[in-house]
Write a protein that holds these residues in place. Structure first.
Motif, PDB file in Angstrom:
ATOM      1  N   GLN A 188      -1.972 -13.665  -5.845  1.00 44.39           N
ATOM      2  CA  GLN A 188      -2.353 -14.120  -4.497  1.00 44.39           C
ATOM      3  C   GLN A 188      -1.088 -14.484  -3.697  1.00 44.39           C
ATOM      4  O   GLN A 188      -0.975 -14.144  -2.520  1.00 44.39           O
ATOM      5  CB  GLN A 188      -3.233 -15.351  -4.645  1.00 44.39           C
ATOM      6  CG  GLN A 188      -4.085 -15.633  -3.434  1.00 44.39           C
ATOM      7  CD  GLN A 188      -5.084 -16.718  -3.734  1.00 44.39           C
ATOM      8  OE1 GLN A 188      -4.776 -17.698  -4.411  1.00 44.39           O
ATOM      9  NE2 GLN A 188      -6.287 -16.564  -3.247  1.00 44.39           N
ATOM     10  N   MET A 215       0.646 -11.419  -2.569  1.00 43.47           N
ATOM     11  CA  MET A 215      -0.042 -10.740  -1.469  1.00 43.47           C
ATOM     12  C   MET A 215       0.026 -11.493  -0.146  1.00 43.47           C
ATOM     13  O   MET A 215      -0.144 -10.894   0.917  1.00 43.47           O
ATOM     14  CB  MET A 215      -1.494 -10.492  -1.844  1.00 43.47           C
ATOM     15  CG  MET A 215      -1.645  -9.440  -2.929  1.00 43.47           C
ATOM     16  SD  MET A 215      -3.338  -9.231  -3.405  1.00 43.47           S
ATOM     17  CE  MET A 215      -3.986  -8.361  -1.988  1.00 43.47           C
ATOM     18  N   THR A 216       0.212 -12.815  -0.210  1.00 45.88           N
ATOM     19  CA  THR A 216       0.178 -13.579   1.041  1.00 45.88           C
ATOM     20  C   THR A 216       1.542 -14.108   1.467  1.00 45.88           C
ATOM     21  O   THR A 216       1.834 -14.181   2.650  1.00 45.88           O
ATOM     22  CB  THR A 216      -0.797 -14.765   0.913  1.00 45.88           C
ATOM     23  OG1 THR A 216      -0.450 -15.509  -0.254  1.00 45.88           O
ATOM     24  CG2 THR A 216      -2.226 -14.313   0.814  1.00 45.88           C
ATOM     25  N   TRP A 275       2.261  -7.623  -0.315  1.00 45.42           N
ATOM     26  CA  TRP A 275       0.961  -6.952  -0.204  1.00 45.42           C
ATOM     27  C   TRP A 275       1.117  -5.444  -0.366  1.00 45.42           C
ATOM     28  O   TRP A 275       0.313  -4.784  -1.011  1.00 45.42           O
ATOM     29  CB  TRP A 275       0.312  -7.271   1.154  1.00 45.42           C
ATOM     30  CG  TRP A 275       1.106  -6.750   2.317  1.00 45.42           C
ATOM     31  CD1 TRP A 275       2.145  -7.381   2.930  1.00 45.42           C
ATOM     32  CD2 TRP A 275       0.979  -5.483   2.946  1.00 45.42           C
ATOM     33  NE1 TRP A 275       2.664  -6.592   3.923  1.00 45.42           N
ATOM     34  CE2 TRP A 275       1.962  -5.427   3.964  1.00 45.42           C
ATOM     35  CE3 TRP A 275       0.130  -4.396   2.780  1.00 45.42           C
ATOM     36  CZ2 TRP A 275       2.126  -4.315   4.790  1.00 45.42           C
ATOM     37  CZ3 TRP A 275       0.285  -3.287   3.604  1.00 45.42           C
ATOM     38  CH2 TRP A 275       1.276  -3.254   4.601  1.00 45.42           C
ATOM     39  N   ALA A 320      -1.648   1.109   2.932  1.00 43.57           N
ATOM     40  CA  ALA A 320      -1.634   0.250   4.119  1.00 43.57           C
ATOM     41  C   ALA A 320      -3.014   0.157   4.763  1.00 43.57           C
ATOM     42  O   ALA A 320      -3.416  -0.903   5.233  1.00 43.57           O
ATOM     43  CB  ALA A 320      -0.620   0.770   5.123  1.00 43.57           C
ATOM     44  N   ILE A 321      -3.750   1.275   4.762  1.00 48.21           N
ATOM     45  CA  ILE A 321      -5.066   1.260   5.429  1.00 48.21           C
ATOM     46  C   ILE A 321      -6.127   0.624   4.528  1.00 48.21           C
ATOM     47  O   ILE A 321      -7.004  -0.086   4.995  1.00 48.21           O
ATOM     48  CB  ILE A 321      -5.474   2.697   5.855  1.00 48.21           C
ATOM     49  CG1 ILE A 321      -4.476   3.218   6.878  1.00 48.21           C
ATOM     50  CG2 ILE A 321      -6.877   2.716   6.455  1.00 48.21           C
ATOM     51  CD1 ILE A 321      -4.594   4.691   7.183  1.00 48.21           C
ATOM     52  N   PRO A 370      -5.832  -1.759   1.702  1.00 43.09           N
ATOM     53  CA  PRO A 370      -5.098  -2.613   0.752  1.00 43.09           C
ATOM     54  C   PRO A 370      -5.958  -2.927  -0.469  1.00 43.09           C
ATOM     55  O   PRO A 370      -7.166  -3.149  -0.328  1.00 43.09           O
ATOM     56  CB  PRO A 370      -4.818  -3.890   1.548  1.00 43.09           C
ATOM     57  CG  PRO A 370      -5.155  -3.588   2.946  1.00 43.09           C
ATOM     58  CD  PRO A 370      -6.082  -2.434   2.968  1.00 43.09           C
ATOM     59  N   LEU A 384      -8.128  -8.278  -4.126  1.00 42.81           N
ATOM     60  CA  LEU A 384      -7.804  -9.170  -5.239  1.00 42.81           C
ATOM     61  C   LEU A 384      -9.073  -9.718  -5.888  1.00 42.81           C
ATOM     62  O   LEU A 384      -9.107  -9.986  -7.082  1.00 42.81           O
ATOM     63  CB  LEU A 384      -6.916 -10.325  -4.734  1.00 42.81           C
ATOM     64  CG  LEU A 384      -6.513 -11.363  -5.756  1.00 42.81           C
ATOM     65  CD1 LEU A 384      -5.767 -10.716  -6.917  1.00 42.81           C
ATOM     66  CD2 LEU A 384      -5.640 -12.432  -5.131  1.00 42.81           C
ATOM     67  N   ALA A 443     -10.313  -6.469   7.995  1.00 46.80           N
ATOM     68  CA  ALA A 443      -9.180  -5.540   8.167  1.00 46.80           C
ATOM     69  C   ALA A 443      -8.335  -5.465   6.899  1.00 46.80           C
ATOM     70  O   ALA A 443      -7.286  -4.825   6.895  1.00 46.80           O
ATOM     71  CB  ALA A 443      -8.327  -5.979   9.347  1.00 46.80           C
ATOM     72  N   GLY A 444      -8.786  -6.138   5.839  1.00 47.40           N
ATOM     73  CA  GLY A 444      -8.105  -6.020   4.547  1.00 47.40           C
ATOM     74  C   GLY A 444      -7.065  -7.086   4.288  1.00 47.40           C
ATOM     75  O   GLY A 444      -6.287  -6.981   3.344  1.00 47.40           O
ATOM     76  N   GLN A 458      -5.548 -10.816   3.244  1.00 48.30           N
ATOM     77  CA  GLN A 458      -5.841 -11.863   2.265  1.00 48.30           C
ATOM     78  C   GLN A 458      -5.908 -13.200   3.027  1.00 48.30           C
ATOM     79  O   GLN A 458      -4.889 -13.674   3.526  1.00 48.30           O
ATOM     80  CB  GLN A 458      -4.724 -11.859   1.218  1.00 48.30           C
ATOM     81  CG  GLN A 458      -4.856 -12.870   0.133  1.00 48.30           C
ATOM     82  CD  GLN A 458      -6.094 -12.710  -0.708  1.00 48.30           C
ATOM     83  OE1 GLN A 458      -6.871 -13.637  -0.817  1.00 48.30           O
ATOM     84  NE2 GLN A 458      -6.283 -11.562  -1.314  1.00 48.30           N
ATOM     85  N   SER A 471      -7.752 -16.103   1.915  1.00 48.91           N
ATOM     86  CA  SER A 471      -8.450 -17.104   1.102  1.00 48.91           C
ATOM     87  C   SER A 471      -8.043 -18.530   1.480  1.00 48.91           C
ATOM     88  O   SER A 471      -8.884 -19.438   1.490  1.00 48.91           O
ATOM     89  CB  SER A 471      -8.213 -16.845  -0.386  1.00 48.91           C
ATOM     90  OG  SER A 471      -6.854 -16.655  -0.627  1.00 48.91           O
ATOM     91  N   ARG A 483       1.464  -3.974  10.521  1.00 46.59           N
ATOM     92  CA  ARG A 483       1.363  -3.002   9.416  1.00 46.59           C
ATOM     93  C   ARG A 483       1.008  -1.620   9.944  1.00 46.59           C
ATOM     94  O   ARG A 483       1.526  -0.610   9.477  1.00 46.59           O
ATOM     95  CB  ARG A 483       0.300  -3.457   8.413  1.00 46.59           C
ATOM     96  CG  ARG A 483       0.745  -4.639   7.604  1.00 46.59           C
ATOM     97  CD  ARG A 483      -0.306  -5.066   6.624  1.00 46.59           C
ATOM     98  NE  ARG A 483       0.056  -6.321   5.992  1.00 46.59           N
ATOM     99  CZ  ARG A 483      -0.635  -6.903   5.030  1.00 46.59           C
ATOM    100  NH1 ARG A 483      -1.739  -6.361   4.583  1.00 46.59           N
ATOM    101  NH2 ARG A 483      -0.232  -8.043   4.510  1.00 46.59           N
ATOM    102  N   ARG A 484       0.100  -1.598  10.911  1.00 48.62           N
ATOM    103  CA  ARG A 484      -0.307  -0.291  11.455  1.00 48.62           C
ATOM    104  C   ARG A 484       0.874   0.394  12.125  1.00 48.62           C
ATOM    105  O   ARG A 484       1.088   1.597  11.967  1.00 48.62           O
ATOM    106  CB  ARG A 484      -1.467  -0.475  12.433  1.00 48.62           C
ATOM    107  CG  ARG A 484      -2.763  -0.714  11.681  1.00 48.62           C
ATOM    108  CD  ARG A 484      -3.956  -0.772  12.583  1.00 48.62           C
ATOM    109  NE  ARG A 484      -5.144  -1.077  11.778  1.00 48.62           N
ATOM    110  CZ  ARG A 484      -6.243  -1.606  12.245  1.00 48.62           C
ATOM    111  NH1 ARG A 484      -6.332  -1.912  13.512  1.00 48.62           N
ATOM    112  NH2 ARG A 484      -7.272  -1.830  11.456  1.00 48.62           N
ATOM    113  N   LEU A 514       3.287   1.494   9.527  1.00 52.61           N
ATOM    114  CA  LEU A 514       2.794   2.689   8.843  1.00 52.61           C
ATOM    115  C   LEU A 514       3.026   3.928   9.700  1.00 52.61           C
ATOM    116  O   LEU A 514       3.491   4.959   9.213  1.00 52.61           O
ATOM    117  CB  LEU A 514       1.298   2.526   8.532  1.00 52.61           C
ATOM    118  CG  LEU A 514       0.616   3.744   7.960  1.00 52.61           C
ATOM    119  CD1 LEU A 514       1.144   4.046   6.566  1.00 52.61           C
ATOM    120  CD2 LEU A 514      -0.894   3.561   7.917  1.00 52.61           C
TER     121      LEU A 514
END
Lengths: 369, 428
Positions: free
Chosen positions: A82, A85-86, A92, A265-266, A268, A271, B335-336, B338, B340, B396-397, B400
């Motif tokens: 986690q 990813m953050t 990520w 990227a599109i 991901p 988790l 949109a994916g 994280q 939490s 990110r877009r 990419l």
């Protein structure tokens, strides 16, 4: 400008001369100058081995980066992923690329295996190339199985629990294997640490040795021409491995990199929620997609087949199928002699259809494993 | 070998026969000892009903017989003399009078020494409590329409309260009380409504208990007491509601409403929330609209009215902040991203909202502000994190797109190189 090129060339030549003076590079020189790749209507399949290799290299690179932050304990594994990813810059992306590339690598390896199978490239004298390749695929699946648990999330935890339970049905040594894999009676933090050890030390070590052998024999023996092409023309057209084929390989790798970056990227890699060993198994637990056909088969086999336990029969069946796959070059006598033979082609088609159908059944009919 | 087989066979048959004889003797002994059962079954019809009912009765299961309640001597009637077993001289009571039933059951149930044999933790104050209840007080005055033990628990077929088939199992209690209290004819003359049962079924408590099966939700007895009576007669309704809604009750008892309601003779919690038909409270109860309850008593521009408006604004402001943050965070999640950590923050903000709603019972705008500020800060933190996550999605877009352009450009370059190399080294 020309002067610069000339000086670069002479610098390169000087470096080569310096190395050649000390080491015998004639084998590499021969490879560069002499190795040819056949050109025919099935040549496209030659690239999948290279693409598999590319994804493996991506795995090694991203895996090392993940290792910088990952902590292999039941208490900290989920939180560390986690955190990656953050909090970690581009963490990520690295994690997503690692997960996607793992799946794409297994997918490319399956394509490579079936293309080699149908082109009968396992024929004499390339038997050991095939055998090492099958073992590499099994190792890739082992990487997938052990890596799936590492984020210590709910789905992975229960999928590993079910997956390792199947090992227990292996006659005689099943119980021992189960305890060996889990590091105890149940899936716990000990299993996680153990899987981590397999994933980052044991499997990479074996894979490196086997992969080196696989690549060495390929370079040594060159690409095989399918018997059907051989029969039509005495000697098919060919292109130099360096630079013509290598550049094509490179183009494939660059495109694979683009596809991988876009997917990662599109979409991901998720988790999920942290594993809770005391919680009931949630609905929709699935192993990694490349194991699904085996799980589905074990589900459809009746509990008792004649005098045998259905699950034991299934596991033994897959064991024998795996053994037969390894021994294909030695079983297909006709191919070894360069004769026409449809038996193995039909068996391959049946196996491929079986894998696809079983996987589709599992995904279209939701069920708990 | 044959002899051994023969011996096995004989031993098995002997054991089988012994078992059969023992089972027969056991059932005969019970019937022979208890002439009540044999006679009542023989006579049949309604006299046989108690015997049938007792098969599943909790008393039978504990090893009690007819004579343990009704007295008499079942053995004396074994030779066919019914009168001998039902001799008052041998303690025979027979069917107790309706007014005597509580005392009848209380002979055992009020005796701790006796009851301890069956369950050391069982309560033995039922009779005392019953006597303090409206039912008990009316029965003492000779009103035989009121409920006695058997009206709620049944007779000859009594089951333990934890048995889901029991009439006093939590899910069955509203039905049991409703047998009398929803019967207008039966309740005639008592001057109390008979719609409690219907109202309860549509209330937040009734839906939770009867539809969702949530046994933490109160049935009739949880507010009105089991054998004793709480309201009416308890010093404060808040005490009753406070058994579950502890914080609300404590805040209310310290609030200005407590004194004012008592002076005006208003029934505390019930004044705003209602009783049997109580619904899930909404923030609109504080509003000045149609659903507002404060404005029923407090006139416009009065202190109470202004306080209600301020409390409502605080709560709504926090609720809106949480909703906005939740929508942004959820969008980032879809949109994916994280998110939490932000979800945890929103969870804590929800807790603050619940605390703010509870704090309404203190009628203190300052206290509500204190609690809701925590929630507002958390919601703001989650909102900003959500916006940052959405910005990250855009980043990110863009990243990419730029990477893909670069990769395609590189691929094109390699393609051109392949063409050049193919010309230099054509296939052989």
């Amino acid at each position: 400008m020309k002067k610069n090129n000339a000086s670069d060339e002479s610098r390169g030549q000087r470096m080569m001369a310096w190395v050649s003076e000390r080491y015998d590079l004639s084998a590499i020189e021969y490879l560069i100058k002499k190795k040819e790749v056949p050109i025919h209507k099935h040549s496209i399949w030659y690239y999948f081995g290279g693409i598999t290799l590319f994804f493996f290299m991506v795995q090694v690179g991203t895996g090392i980066l993940l290792l910088l932050y990952y902590r292999p304990t039941a208490e900290a594994a989920f939180e560390s992923v986690q955190f990656i990813m953050t909090e970690v810059r581009f963490g990520w992306l690295i994690r997503s690329v690692h997960s996607w590339a793992a799946n794409l690598m297994v997918f490319a390896a399956f394509i490579h295996l079936f293309s080699v199978f149908f082109m009968k490239s396992y024929r004499r004298p390339r038997e050991l190339t095939w055998v090492s390749g099958v073992f590499l695929l099994l190792l890739a699946m082992g990487f997938g199985f052990s890596g799936y648990l590492l984020p210590w999330n709910e789905l992975a935890f229960f999928a590993t629990k079910v997956g390792t339970e199947i090992v227990a049905v292996v006659p005689v040594i099943g119980g021992f294997l189960l305890k060996f894999l889990r590091g105890g009676e149940d899936v716990t933090g000990a299993t996680l640490t153990r899987f981590f050890g397999f994933h980052v030390a044991v499997l990479p070590m074996i894979t490196t040795l086997l992969l080196t052998f696989h690549l060495w024999v390929i370079q040594k023996q060159g690409m095989s021409t399918p018997p059907s092409i051989e029969r039509k023309q005495q000697k098919p057209k060919s292109m130099p491995f360096v630079p013509n084929f290598l550049l094509r390989d490179l183009l494939g790798w660059i495109l694979a990199l683009g596809a991988l970056a876009a997917i990662a990227a599109i979409f991901p890699w998720e988790l999920g929620v942290k594993a809770d060993p005391f919680a009931p198994a949630p609905a929709g637990i699935r192993p990694e997609w490349f194991f699904v056909f085996m799980f589905q088969t074990l589900k459809v086999i009746p509990a008792k087949v004649l005098f045998m336990d259905g699950e034991v029969l299934g596991v033994l069946g897959f064991g024998l199928a795996g053994l037969a796959l390894i021994l294909v070059p030695f079983l297909d006598k006709k191919a070894a002699l360069g004769q026409k033979g449809k038996l193995f082609t039909i068996a391959g088609i049946v196996a491929l259809l079986f894998i696809i159908i079983m996987t589709l059944i599992s995904y279209t009919m939701p069920q708990n494993f | 070998m044959r002899l051994r087989r023969f011996t096995y066979l004989n031993t098995s048959l002997l054991l089988l026969w012994a078992g059969f004889v023992y089972a027969q003797a056991e059932s005969q002994t019970q019937d022979e000892v208890n002439s009540c059962i044999s006679c009542h079954l023989e006579v049949g019809d309604e006299l046989a009903d108690p015997v049938e009912g007792m098969k599943e009765d909790v008393h039978t299961r504990q090893g009690l017989s007819c004579a343990d309640c009704h007295g008499g001597d079942p053995k004396a009637g074994l030779d066919g003399d019914m009168e001998a077993s039902m001799d008052p001289g041998k303690g025979y009571i027979g069917i107790p009078k309706r007014t005597d039933i509580p005392q009848f059951c209380g002979r055992c149930h009020s005796n701790p020494n006796y009851m301890r044999r069956f369950n050391p933790r069982v309560a033995t104050d039922q009779l005392d409590r019953y006597r303090t209840s409206v039912h008990g007080q009316r029965l003492a005055k000779g009103d035989t329409k009121v409920a006695t033990c058997i009206d709620c628990h049944g007779v000859h077929g009594v089951r333990g309260a934890k048995d889901s088939r029991s009439s006093v199992y939590p899910l069955n209690i509203p039905e049991t009380c409703g047998k009398c209290h929803a019967d207008a004819e039966h309740m005639e003359g008592y001057n109390i409504p008979t719609d409690q049962s219907e109202k309860y079924k549509t209330s937040v408590h009734g839906i939770a208990l009867l539809e969702k099966g949530d046994q933490a939700a109160p049935a009739c007895n949880d507010c009105h007491g089991n054998h004793g009576a709480s309201p009416p007669g308890a010093p404060s309704v808040a005490f009753i509601c406070g058994q579950c809604h502890l914080n609300n009750s404590e805040l209310f008892l310290k609030s200005p409403h407590r004194v004012a309601f008592d002076e005006m003779g208003l029934p505390e919690c019930e004044t705003c929330h209602g009783n049997h038909g109580i619904q899930h409270p909404s923030d609109q109860m504080l509003s000045t609209g149609d659903s507002g309850v404060c404005i029923e008593c407090h006139e416009e521009d009065s202190k109470g009215y202004i306080t209600a408006v301020a409390m409502h604004q605080q709560i709504i402001s926090l609720e809106n902040s949480i909703q906005l943050a939740d929508s942004v965070v959820s969008k980032a999640e879809r949109a994916g991203m994280q998110v939490s950590e932000s979800k945890f923050q929103l969870h804590d903000a929800d807790d603050a909202l619940i605390k703010s709603r509870t704090m309404v019972h203190s009628l203190s705008v300052t206290k509500i502000q204190e609690v809701s500020k925590t929630g507002l800060d958390l919601a703001e933190g989650a909102l900003q994190a959500g916006y940052a996550a959405l910005d990250e999605v855009q980043f990110r877009r863009k990243g990419l797109s730029i990477s893909l352009i670069f990769i395609l450009f590189l691929a094109f370059g390699v393609y051109l190189k392949i063409r050049e190399v193919d010309q230099k080294h054509p296939p052989k």
